[in-house]
Each structure stands twice: as structure tokens, then as C-alpha cells.
Design a protein around this motif. Sequence first.
Motif, PDB file in Angstrom:
ATOM      1  N   PRO A 203       0.807  -1.235   0.000  1.00 30.40           N
ATOM      2  CA  PRO A 203       0.000   0.000   0.000  1.00 30.40           C
ATOM      3  C   PRO A 203       0.834   1.277   0.000  1.00 30.40           C
ATOM      4  O   PRO A 203       0.293   2.349   0.240  1.00 30.40           O
ATOM      5  N   ASN A 204       2.140   1.186  -0.270  1.00 28.35           N
ATOM      6  CA  ASN A 204       2.998   2.372  -0.180  1.00 28.35           C
ATOM      7  C   ASN A 204       2.757   3.383  -1.292  1.00 28.35           C
ATOM      8  O   ASN A 204       3.306   4.478  -1.263  1.00 28.35           O
ATOM      9  N   ASN A 205       1.937   3.009  -2.283  1.00 27.41           N
ATOM     10  CA  ASN A 205       1.579   3.942  -3.344  1.00 27.41           C
ATOM     11  C   ASN A 205       0.382   4.807  -2.957  1.00 27.41           C
ATOM     12  O   ASN A 205       0.070   5.774  -3.636  1.00 27.41           O
ATOM     13  N   ARG A 206      -0.270   4.456  -1.851  1.00 32.91           N
ATOM     14  CA  ARG A 206      -1.444   5.213  -1.406  1.00 32.91           C
ATOM     15  C   ARG A 206      -1.034   6.160  -0.271  1.00 32.91           C
ATOM     16  O   ARG A 206      -0.418   5.725   0.708  1.00 32.91           O
ATOM     17  N   VAL A 207      -1.416   7.429  -0.379  1.00 32.05           N
ATOM     18  CA  VAL A 207      -0.957   8.420   0.605  1.00 32.05           C
ATOM     19  C   VAL A 207      -2.110   9.234   1.190  1.00 32.05           C
ATOM     20  O   VAL A 207      -1.901  10.335   1.699  1.00 32.05           O
ATOM     21  N   SER A 208      -3.318   8.706   1.147  1.00 31.49           N
ATOM     22  CA  SER A 208      -4.479   9.444   1.662  1.00 31.49           C
ATOM     23  C   SER A 208      -4.300   9.830   3.124  1.00 31.49           C
ATOM     24  O   SER A 208      -4.625  10.956   3.529  1.00 31.49           O
ATOM     25  N   ASP A 209      -3.787   8.908   3.934  1.00 32.59           N
ATOM     26  CA  ASP A 209      -3.606   9.199   5.360  1.00 32.59           C
ATOM     27  C   ASP A 209      -2.596  10.324   5.562  1.00 32.59           C
ATOM     28  O   ASP A 209      -2.781  11.182   6.436  1.00 32.59           O
ATOM     29  N   PHE A 210      -1.540  10.310   4.772  1.00 33.44           N
ATOM     30  CA  PHE A 210      -0.521  11.356   4.874  1.00 33.44           C
ATOM     31  C   PHE A 210      -1.106  12.715   4.485  1.00 33.44           C
ATOM     32  O   PHE A 210      -0.866  13.732   5.159  1.00 33.44           O
ATOM     33  N   ILE A 211      -1.864  12.743   3.381  1.00 31.12           N
ATOM     34  CA  ILE A 211      -2.505  13.991   2.937  1.00 31.12           C
ATOM     35  C   ILE A 211      -3.457  14.505   4.005  1.00 31.12           C
ATOM     36  O   ILE A 211      -3.475  15.706   4.326  1.00 31.12           O
ATOM     37  N   SER A 212      -4.253  13.593   4.578  1.00 32.20           N
ATOM     38  CA  SER A 212      -5.203  13.972   5.628  1.00 32.20           C
ATOM     39  C   SER A 212      -4.486  14.589   6.828  1.00 32.20           C
ATOM     40  O   SER A 212      -4.938  15.604   7.392  1.00 32.20           O
ATOM     41  N   ASP A 213      -3.346  14.002   7.193  1.00 31.18           N
ATOM     42  CA  ASP A 213      -2.579  14.501   8.334  1.00 31.18           C
ATOM     43  C   ASP A 213      -2.032  15.909   8.049  1.00 31.18           C
ATOM     44  O   ASP A 213      -2.060  16.786   8.924  1.00 31.18           O
ATOM     45  N   VAL A 214      -1.562  16.142   6.813  1.00 30.26           N
ATOM     46  CA  VAL A 214      -1.066  17.470   6.435  1.00 30.26           C
ATOM     47  C   VAL A 214      -2.191  18.494   6.508  1.00 30.26           C
ATOM     48  O   VAL A 214      -2.015  19.604   7.032  1.00 30.26           O
ATOM     49  N   PHE A 215      -3.358  18.132   5.998  1.00 26.54           N
ATOM     50  CA  PHE A 215      -4.491  19.056   6.016  1.00 26.54           C
ATOM     51  C   PHE A 215      -4.938  19.357   7.453  1.00 26.54           C
ATOM     52  O   PHE A 215      -5.302  20.489   7.772  1.00 26.54           O
ATOM     53  N   ASP A 216      -4.909  18.334   8.316  1.00 23.31           N
ATOM     54  CA  ASP A 216      -5.340  18.525   9.707  1.00 23.31           C
ATOM     55  C   ASP A 216      -4.387  19.448  10.463  1.00 23.31           C
ATOM     56  O   ASP A 216      -4.810  20.240  11.313  1.00 23.31           O
TER      57      ASP A 216
END
Length: 550
Positions: A203-216
Motif C-alpha cells: 500500500p505504499n503507493n497510497r498516501v491518503s492518510d498522509f494527505i489527511s494529516d497534512v491538512f489537519d
Amino acid sequence: MSKIKIFSLGGLNENGKNMYVVDVDNNIFIFDAGLKYANDKMLGVDYILPDYTYIKENKNNIKGIFLTHGHDSNMGATADILYDMPDLPIYATKFTMEILKNDLEENNIKATNLKEIRPHSKLTFGDLAVFPISVTHSIPDSVCYVLYTNDGAIVYTGDFVFDSTMMKNYKTDIGKLAYVGKQGVLCLLSESIYAEKPGHTSPNNRVSDFISDVFDRTQDRIIVTIMTAHIYRVQEIFNEVMNTKRKVVIMGKSLQNLINNSIDMGYIDFDKNRIGDLSNLNDKDCVVLISDEKEKPFMNLERIIRGFDKYIKLKETDTIFITEPSYEGIERRLALIMDEIAKINVNVVCLSAKKHLLHHASREDLMLMINLMNPKYYFPVKGEYRHQVMNAEIAEEIGIPKENIILKQNGDVATFVDGKLTDDIEHINVDEILIDGKSQGDIGDLVLKDREMLGENGIVIISCTLDRKTKQILAGPEVLTRGFVYVKESGDLIKETQDICLDIIKDNIEIDSSRVDYTNIKNEVREKLGKFYYKETESKPMIITVIQEV
């Protein structure tokens, strides 16, 4: 007796410029037509194409160019090729074709033979057939191609990963791949870029959690850089935007058109009402999307950082979010960009190249593809040569005989006769076409050499005016320099330069006052000044002599 030739015009021992040729009894099929970006040493060059002289010379035998997906490394050269051969058949899926049409429209190129295809719909060419199969990549409607011959199938994977969470237009049809493998695959051409990386890419190609953390964590404006046509990453960003009250501002006409068309065609799921305009650009909760097209990576971001952008002026409260991990060839440029951002005290967030991956096949993905295809011969493509070697080692590890693994470089031909690889040694001439700005055609190595000389050593121009009748010197010789020495502090050097040139001109005039050999003067000036400058400064500036008569 069937004879098949497989070779590359670009894409082997390099990243980008992918173009693979399969010749089945003089029926030629070309898979992908990509470009690659120039490095910093190629002064003024924007991008590089494979030399397509072979296509021109064999145009009558070409059944078509088959594009796997809409990234520049795989289809970026298509518009330039169609500029020379507008009636060449081009096959591509709906989304890839849409990107190509936009590219052609921007460059005012008219193509007359574009053929939109659907995955899993066979294309017949006499006794041969091409069958596209959906695969997963960072852009929708990506396909691999199966070329059916009497000796077995030849499969070109394009770029792919196995990721079960990517559905709809990103989904891999594993059943179709397995079916092709059971029918018999003569040769599998599979990508090699991530062959050194263990495990699956997902799943290292998926970064939704990282993007969400940046936005938060970020309350103010976010400037997001994306790679053009990495639509899945855009969707991940938009998914997180929908969970906030932020608006999106898309910078650049090409990116705006791409995203708007993707939403209209259903490839991106997003509420258009959340897309703002320039009036929202300085809103505290704005998300600004920027990208680059056929230019050097981060060029638009670099312009913003240096304060040259017409619309975006950075503030200390801004966050710059680089949403793609670093890849080979841009590490140094990314490091310089990060350093420039640090100097202006703006927060920056960048994906880790170790934790986050692009949508390419890692070792386990490659193993799964090989097992599904069960090929007789294996041909690693796409990537540096060491990546091809690692890909070959993977194939050998899971049972493909070493003698059946094909390692080649651009132009080297693998020849099959009646389904067996021969020892024939054949090489097709290959080269590169260097594109500078909007110019069509190669700028040439000599131009690059001149640019390198000018950049490193500068230029010296010697000008002199002679009387048309008497051939006597009326003015000069005058010395003009740029990028060589600081004239105000180099008076003695300039005076010595004038004396050398004056002696050379007088010597050539005194030999025959009725006729002056200007070519000889220019050659002598270049030779003697060149030696003089190297002795005095250890530099070799470009020397140009201009002599006129009045």
C-alpha cells in the motif's frame, strides 16, 4: 516460417523515452512513444525524444502506435511524431486519447488517424491481433497489450501495480491476464523501475492518510505540487478537500483543462463548486494546485519561490506540499528546491522516497505478473540497466531459465524464428532528438557544445572595419567580451588581444592588398587568441571574428 523481431528505440538503460517495436514478418507494431526530461547538463534542452527515423523508413509496414497510458514517459513523443506523419495510426484508450488530443491542439498539430480503443476489445490485423487488458497505474484507462502471433503471445505490460483497493478505471483484470497466460506467452516485456524494491508496491503507493494529516495540521494556505496526469493522486487530494471547508484553485490552463475534463468524464469524483478562481488565491484555507508540463521538474514551484510568479506570492504562513516522492534524476533538484524554501522561512512537506512509492511494480508485483503470464522468454524493459538486471534475477529466481531471459540495450534486436530465440546479432541505429522550446526537430550536439562553451568560458567578439578599395583598417580591431573577463580589470589582456588581431589582419592584407582572405584571418585569430587566452586565463572562450568593408 515465422520471424519475429523485438527491440527498443528508447526506454532501455534509461528512465523515459519508452518506445518498443515488435516486427512480425514485416508487420510492425510499436508500443508507446515517450519522452524523457533533459538533465541540467543539457543546456536549454526541454525534453528528449527517441529518434524515429526507423518509423519514417518503415511507415508502410507499421500497423500502429499503441499507447499504454497518458504519461509523458510513455506517450509524450506522439505529438512530435504526428507533426511529421499526421496519418500514422495511433491507438489509445479514451482518457489517454483525450490527453493526446489536448497535446495536439496546444501545438496546432492535425492528426488524421486517431483510433480510440476499449480494454478487452480485440483489434485484428490479418493473422495477427492486439488485445488490450486493463492494469492499475496512477492514471485511469491504463492497459497492457497482448500481441497474438502464430508462435504465441507477446505481452508488453506498460506500467503497473497490483492494488486491490484501486477500482473502476484503475482496476487490473487479473482474470484476463491469467487467461492469456494459459493460452501461451512467447515473450513477456515487463517494466523494471522498481525491481530492486522488496515486497509489493501496495500500500505504499497510497498516501491518503498522509494527505489527511497534512491538512489537519495546517490551518493556512497550502500550495500543492503534483505530477501532470497523476490523476489518482489528484483524486486522493480532492477526497481530503471534501472532508474540509477548503476551496481548490488550479493554476495553469493545461492542468485546469485536464482536471475539468476528468471530472466531466467521470474519471475524477469531485464537486466543481469547490473549485475557486484567482479571487480565492489568497484565502487562508485555499488549496492551490500547480504542476509542470514537458518542462524541468519543479519549474513552476521554483518560479514561485523566487518571487517571479504573476499571481502567487509566498507568505510565512504558507505550506508547500510536494505530493510525489523523489525519483531518480531529480534528487539533486529537489534538494536545491528544499534549500531555497528553507531560506524564505516557508513550511514544506515532502513525501519520503523510502516510505512512499510511485505506481510501479516492485519485486512481488513482478513475480505475480510472471506467474500469471508464464512466458517462455522474459524481456526486462523500462529503467536503468541495473534495474533490468535485477528484473532478470527475479525471473530466474522463480524458474525462468537464464538462457531465456533477454537483456538488451536500445537498438539491439532479439530475433525469434518459429518461436525460438536465435543467436543472430542485429542492431538498429538509434539516437536521440533534443527539443528546445517549441521548435520541431533536433537542435543537435553541436548546438549543445556551443552552449556549454558559452556557459563555462564566455564569448569574445573581434570586430574590424576595412576600406573597400584600399583594404586599409579604418576602425578597430575592437574587442567585446561576455562571460569571459571583467573588462575594467583586464585592460592589459584586452590591449594584447587587439595587438594580436591587428598583426594578423595586417599580415593578411600586406600579402595581397587587392584581395583579403577573411577565412584565413578568422582561423588565425581563433587559433592564436585561443592559445593566448588559455595560457593567460586557462579558459577557452568562443571566439568570433567580424570583418566588414565600407
